[in-house]
Design a protein around this motif. Structure first.
Motif, PDB file in Angstrom:
ATOM      1  N   LEU A   9       0.865  -1.166   0.000  1.00  0.00           N
ATOM      2  CA  LEU A   9       0.000   0.000   0.000  1.00  0.00           C
ATOM      3  C   LEU A   9       0.905   1.221   0.000  1.00  0.00           C
ATOM      4  O   LEU A   9       1.626   1.476   0.964  1.00  0.00           O
ATOM      5  CB  LEU A   9      -0.912   0.000   1.231  1.00  0.00           C
ATOM      6  N   ASN A  10       0.906   1.974  -1.084  1.00  0.00           N
ATOM      7  CA  ASN A  10       1.823   3.089  -1.253  1.00  0.00           C
ATOM      8  C   ASN A  10       1.078   4.407  -1.353  1.00  0.00           C
ATOM      9  O   ASN A  10       0.060   4.501  -2.031  1.00  0.00           O
ATOM     10  CB  ASN A  10       2.675   2.894  -2.516  1.00  0.00           C
ATOM     11  N   LYS A  11       1.599   5.409  -0.655  1.00  0.00           N
ATOM     12  CA  LYS A  11       0.990   6.730  -0.706  1.00  0.00           C
ATOM     13  C   LYS A  11       1.264   7.362  -2.062  1.00  0.00           C
ATOM     14  O   LYS A  11       2.367   7.280  -2.594  1.00  0.00           O
ATOM     15  CB  LYS A  11       1.542   7.617   0.412  1.00  0.00           C
ATOM     16  N   TYR A  12       0.238   7.967  -2.631  1.00  0.00           N
ATOM     17  CA  TYR A  12       0.351   8.603  -3.942  1.00  0.00           C
ATOM     18  C   TYR A  12      -0.325   9.970  -3.845  1.00  0.00           C
ATOM     19  O   TYR A  12      -1.530  10.080  -3.974  1.00  0.00           O
ATOM     20  CB  TYR A  12      -0.303   7.751  -5.018  1.00  0.00           C
ATOM     21  N   GLY A  13       0.480  11.009  -3.555  1.00  0.00           N
ATOM     22  CA  GLY A  13      -0.097  12.331  -3.329  1.00  0.00           C
ATOM     23  C   GLY A  13      -0.969  12.292  -2.099  1.00  0.00           C
ATOM     24  O   GLY A  13      -0.507  11.941  -1.011  1.00  0.00           O
ATOM     25  N   LYS A  14      -2.247  12.624  -2.239  1.00  0.00           N
ATOM     26  CA  LYS A  14      -3.178  12.581  -1.122  1.00  0.00           C
ATOM     27  C   LYS A  14      -3.954  11.270  -1.082  1.00  0.00           C
ATOM     28  O   LYS A  14      -4.867  11.110  -0.266  1.00  0.00           O
ATOM     29  CB  LYS A  14      -4.146  13.755  -1.211  1.00  0.00           C
ATOM     30  N   SER A  15      -3.597  10.345  -1.933  1.00  0.00           N
ATOM     31  CA  SER A  15      -4.291   9.072  -1.989  1.00  0.00           C
ATOM     32  C   SER A  15      -3.281   7.933  -1.877  1.00  0.00           C
ATOM     33  O   SER A  15      -2.125   8.143  -1.515  1.00  0.00           O
ATOM     34  CB  SER A  15      -5.082   8.960  -3.302  1.00  0.00           C
ATOM     35  N   TYR A  16      -3.737   6.720  -2.177  1.00  0.00           N
ATOM     36  CA  TYR A  16      -2.881   5.548  -2.111  1.00  0.00           C
ATOM     37  C   TYR A  16      -3.029   4.704  -3.372  1.00  0.00           C
ATOM     38  O   TYR A  16      -4.052   4.762  -4.055  1.00  0.00           O
ATOM     39  CB  TYR A  16      -3.250   4.675  -0.901  1.00  0.00           C
ATOM     40  N   ASP A  17      -1.994   3.929  -3.624  1.00  0.00           N
ATOM     41  CA  ASP A  17      -2.044   2.887  -4.637  1.00  0.00           C
ATOM     42  C   ASP A  17      -1.885   1.545  -3.947  1.00  0.00           C
ATOM     43  O   ASP A  17      -1.073   1.407  -3.023  1.00  0.00           O
ATOM     44  CB  ASP A  17      -0.917   3.045  -5.669  1.00  0.00           C
TER      45      ASP A  17
ATOM     46  N   TYR B  80     -12.356   6.114   0.029  1.00  0.00           N
ATOM     47  CA  TYR B  80     -12.233   4.741   0.522  1.00  0.00           C
ATOM     48  C   TYR B  80     -10.979   4.515   1.352  1.00  0.00           C
ATOM     49  O   TYR B  80     -10.717   3.399   1.798  1.00  0.00           O
ATOM     50  CB  TYR B  80     -12.228   3.768  -0.663  1.00  0.00           C
ATOM     51  N   MET B  81     -10.174   5.559   1.581  1.00  0.00           N
ATOM     52  CA  MET B  81      -8.882   5.387   2.248  1.00  0.00           C
ATOM     53  C   MET B  81      -9.018   4.890   3.680  1.00  0.00           C
ATOM     54  O   MET B  81      -8.275   4.008   4.115  1.00  0.00           O
ATOM     55  CB  MET B  81      -8.097   6.690   2.208  1.00  0.00           C
ATOM     56  N   ASP B  82      -9.957   5.444   4.446  1.00  0.00           N
ATOM     57  CA  ASP B  82     -10.103   5.034   5.842  1.00  0.00           C
ATOM     58  C   ASP B  82     -10.444   3.559   5.961  1.00  0.00           C
ATOM     59  O   ASP B  82      -9.923   2.850   6.834  1.00  0.00           O
ATOM     60  CB  ASP B  82     -11.176   5.871   6.528  1.00  0.00           C
ATOM     61  N   ALA B  83     -11.310   3.080   5.108  1.00  0.00           N
ATOM     62  CA  ALA B  83     -11.729   1.675   5.152  1.00  0.00           C
ATOM     63  C   ALA B  83     -10.579   0.736   4.871  1.00  0.00           C
ATOM     64  O   ALA B  83     -10.375  -0.251   5.577  1.00  0.00           O
ATOM     65  CB  ALA B  83     -12.860   1.431   4.149  1.00  0.00           C
ATOM     66  N   ILE B  84      -9.770   1.059   3.863  1.00  0.00           N
ATOM     67  CA  ILE B  84      -8.688   0.153   3.526  1.00  0.00           C
ATOM     68  C   ILE B  84      -7.579   0.188   4.572  1.00  0.00           C
ATOM     69  O   ILE B  84      -6.998  -0.833   4.930  1.00  0.00           O
ATOM     70  CB  ILE B  84      -8.119   0.448   2.122  1.00  0.00           C
ATOM     71  N   LYS B  85      -7.291   1.339   5.148  1.00  0.00           N
ATOM     72  CA  LYS B  85      -6.265   1.420   6.181  1.00  0.00           C
ATOM     73  C   LYS B  85      -6.701   0.644   7.411  1.00  0.00           C
ATOM     74  O   LYS B  85      -5.907  -0.055   8.045  1.00  0.00           O
ATOM     75  CB  LYS B  85      -5.982   2.881   6.532  1.00  0.00           C
ATOM     76  N   ARG B  86      -7.971   0.733   7.767  1.00  0.00           N
ATOM     77  CA  ARG B  86      -8.487   0.038   8.934  1.00  0.00           C
ATOM     78  C   ARG B  86      -8.427  -1.477   8.749  1.00  0.00           C
ATOM     79  O   ARG B  86      -7.996  -2.219   9.640  1.00  0.00           O
ATOM     80  CB  ARG B  86      -9.926   0.471   9.196  1.00  0.00           C
ATOM     81  N   LEU B  87      -8.819  -1.960   7.569  1.00  0.00           N
ATOM     82  CA  LEU B  87      -8.848  -3.407   7.342  1.00  0.00           C
ATOM     83  C   LEU B  87      -7.452  -3.993   7.193  1.00  0.00           C
ATOM     84  O   LEU B  87      -7.171  -5.086   7.670  1.00  0.00           O
ATOM     85  CB  LEU B  87      -9.683  -3.702   6.092  1.00  0.00           C
ATOM     86  N   LEU B  88      -6.562  -3.264   6.535  1.00  0.00           N
ATOM     87  CA  LEU B  88      -5.204  -3.788   6.337  1.00  0.00           C
ATOM     88  C   LEU B  88      -4.398  -3.779   7.627  1.00  0.00           C
ATOM     89  O   LEU B  88      -3.553  -4.630   7.858  1.00  0.00           O
ATOM     90  CB  LEU B  88      -4.488  -2.981   5.247  1.00  0.00           C
ATOM     91  N   ILE B  89      -4.657  -2.831   8.493  1.00  0.00           N
ATOM     92  CA  ILE B  89      -3.959  -2.806   9.772  1.00  0.00           C
ATOM     93  C   ILE B  89      -4.416  -4.005  10.636  1.00  0.00           C
ATOM     94  O   ILE B  89      -3.617  -4.659  11.270  1.00  0.00           O
ATOM     95  CB  ILE B  89      -4.250  -1.483  10.517  1.00  0.00           C
TER      96      ILE B  89
END
Length: 240
Positions: free
Chosen positions: A208-216, A231-240
């Motif tokens: 999971l890589n930061k890309y500007g203000k978003s992620y790839d 969708y950033m909060d959801a993916i960070k929460r689940l991946l953590i």
């Protein structure tokens, strides 16, 4: 004994089916028609068990015929057009014979009237359930065939108009469900929507890589999927 009707505007098509039916004495031909209007009348009159149905016919198409029936019999489509295969299974067709077809291929279609192969009607929903809350397999189009793949093999799903493209390692398949429909049906603990146009399998995430203000998100096969800000909060929460 099963009552059979043939609806095909080509005489050669009707003759071929009648020839192949001779090997099946339990399938009794009670009528044959060459247009959609007569097909509706004869099917509603005789209430057959099985109809061999062409798609492109004068008067009404095969799909229009189905919309005017009082009872829906088993349907085996017999047509020269391969582009209607997905729609055929959406209406719970037993099989889809693409002209010209062999006697052996006809036999396979007839055998699907009974036994385990009759589950193709349920597969028309593009997803079938086993003994779990969520489906373990999906039905997809591959070349001119409809096949099933395991959900665990899916890397990510991409919106494709009213359909979806399902990506696995080395192959992309077409699903006749839109991405929003797939999102509702697939296990949310495994599949996560990360963009309006994409959904990923969390088990296949490598980076999971930061890309500007978003992620790839980089998946196991190297595919990179953009995560939109919503969708950033959801993916960070689940991946953590």
């Amino acid at each position: 004994m099963k009552k059979v009707i043939i609806a095909d505007d080509e005489n050669a098509g009707r003759v071929l089916i009648k020839e192949y039916l001779q090997d099946y004495p339990d399938l009794v031909l009670i009528a044959e028609v060459n247009n959609g209007v007569d097909a509706i009348a004869e099917i509603n009159k005789f209430k057959p068990d099985l109809v061999f149905l062409d798609i492109q016919m004068p008067g009404k198409t095969g799909f229009e015929v189905l919309n005017h029936l009082e009872e829906i019999p088993k349907i085996i489509f017999s047509t020269a057009y391969d582009e209607y295969a997905l729609k055929a299974f959406e209406v719970h067709a037993v099989d889809y014979l693409l002209k010209p077809y062999t006697k052996e291929r006809f036999k396979i279609a007839v055998e699907r009237l009974n036994g385990e192969n009759e589950k193709l009607g349920a597969l028309a929903q593009s997803i079938f359930m086993e003994d779990t809350t969520y489906p373990t397999r999906v039905l997809v189009q591959f070349n001119k065939k409809l096949i099933t793949i395991k959900c665990e093999e899916i890397l990510w799903i991409e919106a494709y108009g009213d359909y979806s493209r399902i990506h696995t390692v080395g192959q992309v398949y077409l699903s006749n469900f839109g991405i929003s429909d797939l999102e509702k049906k697939l296990n949310p603990q495994l599949f996560l929507r990360v963009h309006r146009s994409s959904m990923i399998n969390l088990d296949k995430v490598q980076e999971l890589n930061k890309y500007g203000k978003s992620y790839d998100v980089t998946l196991e096969n190297g595919d990179v999927v953009r995560v939109s800000r919503g969708y950033m909060d959801a993916i960070k929460r689940l991946l953590i």
